[in-house]
Design a protein around this motif. Structure first.
Motif, mmCIF file in Angstrom:
data_model
loop_
_atom_site.group_PDB
_atom_site.id
_atom_site.type_symbol
_atom_site.label_atom_id
_atom_site.label_comp_id
_atom_site.label_asym_id
_atom_site.label_seq_id
_atom_site.Cartn_x
_atom_site.Cartn_y
_atom_site.Cartn_z
ATOM 1 N N ASP A 93 -6.000 1.796 1.910
ATOM 2 C CA ASP A 93 -6.537 0.973 2.992
ATOM 3 C C ASP A 93 -7.010 1.750 4.210
ATOM 4 O O ASP A 93 -7.416 1.147 5.203
ATOM 5 C CB ASP A 93 -5.474 -0.030 3.464
ATOM 6 N N ARG A 150 -3.703 1.906 8.961
ATOM 7 C CA ARG A 150 -3.236 0.588 9.369
ATOM 8 C C ARG A 150 -2.310 0.761 10.569
ATOM 9 O O ARG A 150 -1.657 1.789 10.718
ATOM 10 C CB ARG A 150 -2.515 -0.123 8.228
ATOM 11 N N LEU A 165 -0.250 4.192 10.317
ATOM 12 C CA LEU A 165 0.124 4.544 8.954
ATOM 13 C C LEU A 165 -1.087 5.051 8.189
ATOM 14 O O LEU A 165 -2.142 4.403 8.187
ATOM 15 C CB LEU A 165 0.706 3.326 8.236
ATOM 16 N N CYS A 223 -2.763 5.306 4.847
ATOM 17 C CA CYS A 223 -2.625 4.541 3.605
ATOM 18 C C CYS A 223 -3.629 5.041 2.564
ATOM 19 O O CYS A 223 -4.808 5.210 2.858
ATOM 20 C CB CYS A 223 -2.842 3.055 3.869
ATOM 21 N N THR A 257 0.836 -1.188 0.000
ATOM 22 C CA THR A 257 0.000 0.000 0.000
ATOM 23 C C THR A 257 0.874 1.242 0.000
ATOM 24 O O THR A 257 2.011 1.209 0.479
ATOM 25 C CB THR A 257 -0.947 0.021 1.231
ATOM 26 N N ASN A 258 0.367 2.314 -0.565
ATOM 27 C CA ASN A 258 1.063 3.597 -0.525
ATOM 28 C C ASN A 258 0.840 4.260 0.824
ATOM 29 O O ASN A 258 -0.277 4.298 1.339
ATOM 30 C CB ASN A 258 0.566 4.525 -1.628
ATOM 31 N N ILE A 259 1.916 4.782 1.405
ATOM 32 C CA ILE A 259 1.877 5.385 2.730
ATOM 33 C C ILE A 259 2.068 6.890 2.611
ATOM 34 O O ILE A 259 3.028 7.354 1.998
ATOM 35 C CB ILE A 259 2.972 4.774 3.625
#
Length: 283
Positions: free
Chosen positions: A189, A192, A184, A186, A168-170
């Motif tokens: 998502d 997270r 995080l 995301c 996933t991109n953070i």
């Protein structure tokens, strides 16, 4: 949320940093740095062109920046230059320890930790460049995250204590004060969480039926019990109390460019693309 005050800036703020111990707000604009108190009064303003990264200690005694020439710059409590260092590899992220005793610098090759005068303490290689860094207040550990797929925690000596890959991109990260939780932001998502006592980075779930929406950045209270997150478009700021699932939402017509919260998560400082600086209180 209740609006306490609003101030006008000359340009849209690039970044806000709240020095939580001193309760001072550092505002990074494209051509200036300024220091504000909790009542919205500007205390100091300095012209500084070409700064692209800015961070400071929670005591507001030391500030760190990176300029367009890839130089690392140290500033004192009056936002005056203390020292500068040329840096060979492009710098991607910086972070100042809460009391200003250590500085972290992430570049294309790894992460370096320096003392407050810019002298090296330790350096570690990373498989991907960190774009996000945060210090653990209790114990001075360090956590870094790449923009995609990699998060890693170090102890105060530079030893890797945990690492994790996730697809996933953070957009940003925040830590609880004791470092047991790493949150995080995301892009796909939502929020997270990595726990030092648990393998895996599951999405934050408030109840079986609810969770969090995709977000690009977040901030958290000291105990991580309150999380403030910004949606992908930058118009919706959500305050979540994890204990009871209570949510409060702040919607701005002009995109929010940056924000910060205090140690309790009760106060949120917001900067917008219209050059507006404002302070909001949860009620």
């Amino acid at each position: 949320m209740r609006l306490e005050w609003t101030r006008r800036l000359t340009t849209a703020p690039v970044r806000l940093h709240l020095a939580r111990e001193a309760w001072r707000i550092v505002v990074h604009e494209p051509h200036a740095l300024s220091l504000w108190d909790g009542r919205g009064e500007r205390e100091i303003s300095r012209s500084h062109s070409g700064l692209r990264l800015v961070h400071g200690s929670d005591t507001a005694d030391l500030f760190l920046a990176v300029d367009d020439h890839n130089r690392l710059l140290g500033f004192n409590a009056d936002l005056e230059p203390l020292w500068q260092l040329g840096w060979e590899s492009p710098i991607r992220a910086i972070a100042v320890a809460p009391l200003g005793q250590q500085l972290a610098v992430a570049d294309e090759r790894g992460v370096s930790v320096l003392d407050e005068t810019g002298q090296p303490i330790w350096r570690g290689a990373t498989p991907r460049p960190f774009h996000h860094l945060a210090w653990i207040p209790e114990g001075c550990g360090l956590v870094g995250a790449a923009d995609f797929g990699f998060v890693c925690g170090f102890d105060r000596t530079g030893t890797v204590r945990w690492r994790e890959g996730l697809m996933t991109n953070i957009g940003s990260l925040a830590l609880s004060g004791d470092g047991t939780e790493c949150l995080l932001a995301c892009f796909s998502d939502g929020i997270r969480i990595h726990r030092s006592d648990r393998v895996g980075c599951p999405p934050l779930a408030v109840s079986p039926a609810t969770g969090t929406s995709p977000c690009r950045s977040l901030s958290a209270s000291y105990d991580a019990g309150v999380v403030i997150s910004l949606d992908l478009e930058g118009h919706r700021l959500e305050r979540l109390e994890r204990g009871n699932g209570s949510r409060r939402t702040l919607i701005r017509e002009t995109p929010i460019t940056t924000f910060a919260t205090d140690a309790t998560g009760q106060v949120v400082i917001v900067g917008t693309a219209a050059g507006e600086l404002s302070l909001w209180v949860a009620f």
